[in-house]
Structures are given as C-alpha cells and as structure tokens.
Design a protein around this motif. Structure first.
Motif, PDB file in Angstrom:
ATOM      1  N   ASP A 164      -4.346  -0.168   1.563  1.00  0.00           N
ATOM      2  CA  ASP A 164      -4.459  -0.958   0.333  1.00  0.00           C
ATOM      3  C   ASP A 164      -5.723  -1.823   0.346  1.00  0.00           C
ATOM      4  O   ASP A 164      -6.410  -1.936  -0.659  1.00  0.00           O
ATOM      5  CB  ASP A 164      -3.223  -1.842   0.145  1.00  0.00           C
ATOM      6  N   GLN A 165      -6.042  -2.401   1.514  1.00  0.00           N
ATOM      7  CA  GLN A 165      -7.236  -3.242   1.638  1.00  0.00           C
ATOM      8  C   GLN A 165      -8.503  -2.420   1.397  1.00  0.00           C
ATOM      9  O   GLN A 165      -9.402  -2.841   0.669  1.00  0.00           O
ATOM     10  CB  GLN A 165      -7.267  -3.884   3.022  1.00  0.00           C
ATOM     11  N   GLN A 168      -8.697  -1.448  -2.326  1.00  0.00           N
ATOM     12  CA  GLN A 168      -9.132  -2.571  -3.174  1.00  0.00           C
ATOM     13  C   GLN A 168     -10.638  -2.797  -3.040  1.00  0.00           C
ATOM     14  O   GLN A 168     -11.314  -3.032  -4.034  1.00  0.00           O
ATOM     15  CB  GLN A 168      -8.377  -3.844  -2.792  1.00  0.00           C
ATOM     16  N   SER A 172     -13.014  -2.026  -6.245  1.00  0.00           N
ATOM     17  CA  SER A 172     -13.507  -3.272  -6.827  1.00  0.00           C
ATOM     18  C   SER A 172     -15.027  -3.300  -6.836  1.00  0.00           C
ATOM     19  O   SER A 172     -15.635  -4.283  -6.444  1.00  0.00           O
ATOM     20  CB  SER A 172     -12.973  -4.467  -6.029  1.00  0.00           C
ATOM     21  N   GLU A 175     -17.542  -6.343  -7.643  1.00  0.00           N
ATOM     22  CA  GLU A 175     -16.926  -7.628  -7.316  1.00  0.00           C
ATOM     23  C   GLU A 175     -17.257  -7.978  -5.874  1.00  0.00           C
ATOM     24  O   GLU A 175     -17.744  -7.155  -5.110  1.00  0.00           O
ATOM     25  CB  GLU A 175     -15.412  -7.545  -7.495  1.00  0.00           C
ATOM     26  N   LEU A 178     -14.151  -8.019   0.244  1.00  0.00           N
ATOM     27  CA  LEU A 178     -13.100  -8.784   0.903  1.00  0.00           C
ATOM     28  C   LEU A 178     -13.701  -9.668   1.984  1.00  0.00           C
ATOM     29  O   LEU A 178     -14.616  -9.245   2.693  1.00  0.00           O
ATOM     30  CB  LEU A 178     -12.073  -7.830   1.538  1.00  0.00           C
TER      31      LEU A 178
END
Length: 200
Positions: A164-165, A168, A172, A175, A178
C-alpha cells in the motif's frame, strides 16, 4: 502468526538490538550482570553496514524449508511446530558448520553459549525469543529498536502495508513523496559527506 519484520530503510545502526538480544540470552537477564558471566552472552542478531555505513539488522528468517536444517548432519536443527521457529539443540550440535554454509543470510555464529554444555562451541542463532514470548513479551530486539527498523507483526499484514505504501507513492505523482523514517535522511547525508571526504 506474528514474527519479527526487518525494515532496513529505518535502521540507524545504533546496535541497541544486539545489546538487548545478548542480555535476553544471558543467565541473569541483566545487562550489567551479563558482562560478568562466563561464557559471556552474545547477540543472535547482527547489524551489518551498507555502502554509506547505514545499518542493516540481520537475523534468522526461520525459512521454510530451512536450508540450515536440511544441511545439519547430526540433526541438531529442528522446527518447533507450535511456533514455526527453527531451533538448535546445543547438546547435539557437533560444530561442523554445514548449517552456516547452507544459510543464505549468514546469521549462524559459533561460540560457547550459556545454555550449551560447558566449554562446548556450538552453532547459535535467533530463537525468536521464545522464552520472552512465553511470558507475554515481544522479542528483545524489537522492544529495544526505537527507530522502528524491527517490528513484531503478522507478516501478511506487513507485506500488505508495504505494498500500500509503494502504491501510494507511485500513484501520488506530483505530490510530495512519503517521508523517510525519522533521522534516516540526516544520518545518510552525514555518512555520504564522510565518504566524500575519504575519497578526496
């Protein structure tokens, strides 16, 4: 079933896991008293260093099938069916090092151990802190790791969280990425600058 999960990108190389491991496998279970024990307890987790001297906590993965168990000529290495942990019977170990040659992770060590017959050098590796877990505690290395490089969780859930990390971060686009683990970027930048100075 919960197991120790290694997050190498979070390791800051503080070695607290090794101290906690050695203490947990001492007769006294006390850091200060353990330094006076004979034989002196040794860690079953080892921290290696990468290209920029970043830490990498290396421990037994309790593989299934376990190459060390298949290579053990006298049958000293076995799997505990209740906990799925690969263990060593020190009284049967003949110190032949077949298990070390078979282990793809290089986690087996040979030395006298407080729980082996006195004076006998035997193969030693992570036992998943079974004694602590029977008392309702988590493995010592996980408890000591403040950077979160070692966690005690269900491996399937840990893999899903990592997937999931990554998803994302990949989806993304545009953006901010993380955030890295706490202190990791600062430590890496410091170590890179030291490497640059060494090569000049």
């Amino acid at each position: 079933m919960n197991q120790v999960i290694v997050h190498p990108e979070r390791c800051v190389g503080c070695m607290q896991c090794t101290l906690a491991c050695a203490t947990a496998h001492s007769q006294s279970k006390s850091l200060f008293a353990a330094t006076l024990e004979k034989p002196q307890p040794k860690p079953r987790i080892h921290v290696g260093k990468g290209l920029f001297d970043e830490g990498f906590p290396n421990r037994c993965r309790h593989c299934d099938p376990a190459p060390c168990m298949l290579a053990c000529l006298p049958g000293a290495i076995f799997r505990d069916p209740k906990t799925n942990t690969v263990l060593i019977k020190p009284e049967i170990c003949i110190n032949c090092a077949s298990c070390a040659m078979a282990c793809p992770f290089g986690v087996l060590r040979y030395h006298e151990d407080p729980f082996a017959p006195p004076g006998k050098v035997v193969a030693v590796k992570c036992d998943n802190c079974l004694e602590r877990r029977e008392q309702g505690m988590i493995p010592a290395c996980v408890e000591a790791c403040k950077a979160g490089a070692l966690t005690f969780e269900d491996s399937a859930l840990a893999q899903k969280a990592k997937t999931d990390q990554v998803a994302q971060a990949t989806l993304s686009q545009g953006e901010a990425p993380l955030p890295p683990a706490p202190g990791f970027e600062l430590q890496s930048a410091h170590k890179r600058s030291l490497k640059d100075l060494e090569t000049r």
